[in-house]
Design a protein around this motif. Structure first.
Motif, short mmCIF file in Angstrom:
data_model
loop_
_atom_site.label_atom_id
_atom_site.label_comp_id
_atom_site.label_asym_id
_atom_site.label_seq_id
_atom_site.Cartn_x
_atom_site.Cartn_y
_atom_site.Cartn_z
N GLY A 231 0.82 -1.19 0.00
CA GLY A 231 0.00 0.00 0.00
C GLY A 231 0.86 1.25 0.00
O GLY A 231 2.00 1.23 -0.45
N HIS A 232 0.32 2.34 0.54
CA HIS A 232 1.05 3.62 0.52
C HIS A 232 2.35 3.52 1.32
O HIS A 232 3.36 4.08 0.92
N TRP A 233 2.33 2.81 2.44
CA TRP A 233 3.53 2.62 3.24
C TRP A 233 4.27 1.39 2.73
O TRP A 233 4.46 0.40 3.43
N LEU A 234 4.69 1.46 1.47
CA LEU A 234 5.27 0.30 0.81
C LEU A 234 6.54 -0.19 1.47
O LEU A 234 6.85 -1.38 1.45
N HIS A 235 7.30 0.70 2.08
CA HIS A 235 8.53 0.29 2.77
C HIS A 235 8.25 -0.52 4.02
O HIS A 235 9.08 -1.32 4.45
N ALA A 236 7.06 -0.33 4.61
CA ALA A 236 6.66 -1.13 5.77
C ALA A 236 5.95 -2.40 5.35
O ALA A 236 6.11 -3.45 5.97
N ASP A 237 5.16 -2.32 4.27
CA ASP A 237 4.40 -3.48 3.81
C ASP A 237 5.30 -4.55 3.16
O ASP A 237 5.09 -5.75 3.37
N LYS A 238 6.26 -4.10 2.36
CA LYS A 238 7.14 -5.02 1.63
C LYS A 238 8.59 -4.53 1.74
O LYS A 238 9.21 -4.10 0.76
N PRO A 239 9.17 -4.60 2.95
CA PRO A 239 10.49 -3.99 3.15
C PRO A 239 11.60 -4.60 2.32
O PRO A 239 12.47 -3.88 1.81
N ARG A 240 11.60 -5.91 2.14
CA ARG A 240 12.67 -6.54 1.37
C ARG A 240 12.58 -6.17 -0.10
O ARG A 240 13.59 -5.89 -0.75
N GLU A 241 11.37 -6.16 -0.65
CA GLU A 241 11.20 -5.78 -2.04
C GLU A 241 11.54 -4.30 -2.25
O GLU A 241 12.16 -3.93 -3.27
N PHE A 242 11.16 -3.49 -1.29
CA PHE A 242 11.47 -2.06 -1.37
C PHE A 242 12.98 -1.85 -1.32
O PHE A 242 13.55 -1.10 -2.14
N GLU A 243 13.63 -2.51 -0.39
CA GLU A 243 15.09 -2.41 -0.27
C GLU A 243 15.78 -2.87 -1.55
O GLU A 243 16.72 -2.21 -2.03
N ALA A 244 15.31 -3.98 -2.13
CA ALA A 244 15.92 -4.49 -3.36
C ALA A 244 15.75 -3.50 -4.50
O ALA A 244 16.67 -3.29 -5.31
N SER A 245 14.59 -2.87 -4.58
CA SER A 245 14.34 -1.89 -5.64
C SER A 245 15.30 -0.72 -5.53
O SER A 245 15.87 -0.27 -6.53
#
Length: 264
Positions: A231-245
């Motif tokens: 969702g809007h807090w994508l870094h909290a919802d999907k932290p590993r995917e966000f970090e990889a991006s």
């Protein structure tokens, strides 16, 4: 000067600068900052009127961009920059007003447009909380629940509560006064021609297809990607995917990151 937190050591590439969103602080993203610092120096900040940074009577995006430019100057003069929500608008303003300070830009779940929603209801809820009777964060959570029933939002807001000092680490009065500018977007001249990734949550509607002309007018090299299930807090919802991006886009080749759904 903003409160800054540095992770990792300087290297061949410029540091990564991370700017959080409204009602947040650097601590919201410091886990990701620490993980990214395995290969890069990472600088996270408390934005003005948030966390441990100074309070100011102003909170416009040119003001916030000036704060970030000052931080970048102190860490070598150029950075890869990621901003989420309010921090994303501040990062965009930085790239437009101080383009030499930004090598690559990631804007997380926000567009350079004016939004119709307001976040002032959370200021009213925080201000209404009687902190004199709050001894623990659990007390605060229970007391805030009537006005903020969403568990995730309540937990997020409570990260900015100093229970011991019985105060919010947020300048609520100024944030309320500047709310129209925070949810808005200023008329800024110029454009940023460098690499820019607009990274959105797949379950969020903050960055829509009809926002793309406004984005590309200011960021002609803009690319778009979504993280499925976030969702809007994508870094909290999907932290590993966000970090990889972030890690891959800010790397040498700039290819799309693991966990993203690339878009045209």
């Amino acid at each position: 000067m903003l409160m800054t937190y540095s992770f990792g050591d300087p290297g061949d590439l410029p540091p990564i600068l991370i700017a959080h969103g409204l009602y947040g602080s650097a601590r919201n993203l410091n886990v990701i900052a620490k993980r990214l610092s395995a290969t890069r120096q990472v600088i996270s900040v408390d934005m003005r009127n948030h966390g441990d940074s100074p309070w100011s009577a102003r909170h416009s995006y040119p003001d916030l961009a000036g704060d970030l430019a000052e931080v970048v100057t102190g860490f070598g003069g150029v950075a890869d920059v990621m901003g989420h929500s309010m921090g994303g608008k501040a990062a965009m303003a930085l790239a437009l007003l101080h383009p030499a300070a930004v090598r690559r830009l990631v804007v997380a779940d926000i567009a350079p447009v004016t939004y119709n929603h307001t976040q002032v209801q959370f200021i009213h809820a925080m201000r209404a909380l009687d902190l004199s009777g709050i001894a623990t964060r659990r007390d605060a959570d229970a007391a805030l629940k009537a006005d903020v029933p969403e568990d995730g939002i309540r937990a997020f807001l409570l990260q900015s509560l100093d229970v011991k000092e019985k105060r919010w680490r947020l300048n609520l009065d100024v944030l309320e006064a500047f709310m129209p500018q925070i949810i808005g977007w200023p008329d800024l001249a110029g454009r940023f021609d460098g690499p820019a990734l607009f990274l959105s949550g797949g379950a969020s509607d903050y960055v829509r297809a009809d926002h793309r002309p406004a984005i590309r007018a200011l960021f002609p090299a803009a690319r778009f990607a979504k993280i499925p299930g976030a969702g809007h807090w994508l870094h909290a919802d999907k932290p590993r995917e966000f970090e990889a991006s972030l890690g891959i886009f800010f790397g040498a080749n700039g290819s799309s990151g693991q966990g993203q759904t690339p878009e045209s």
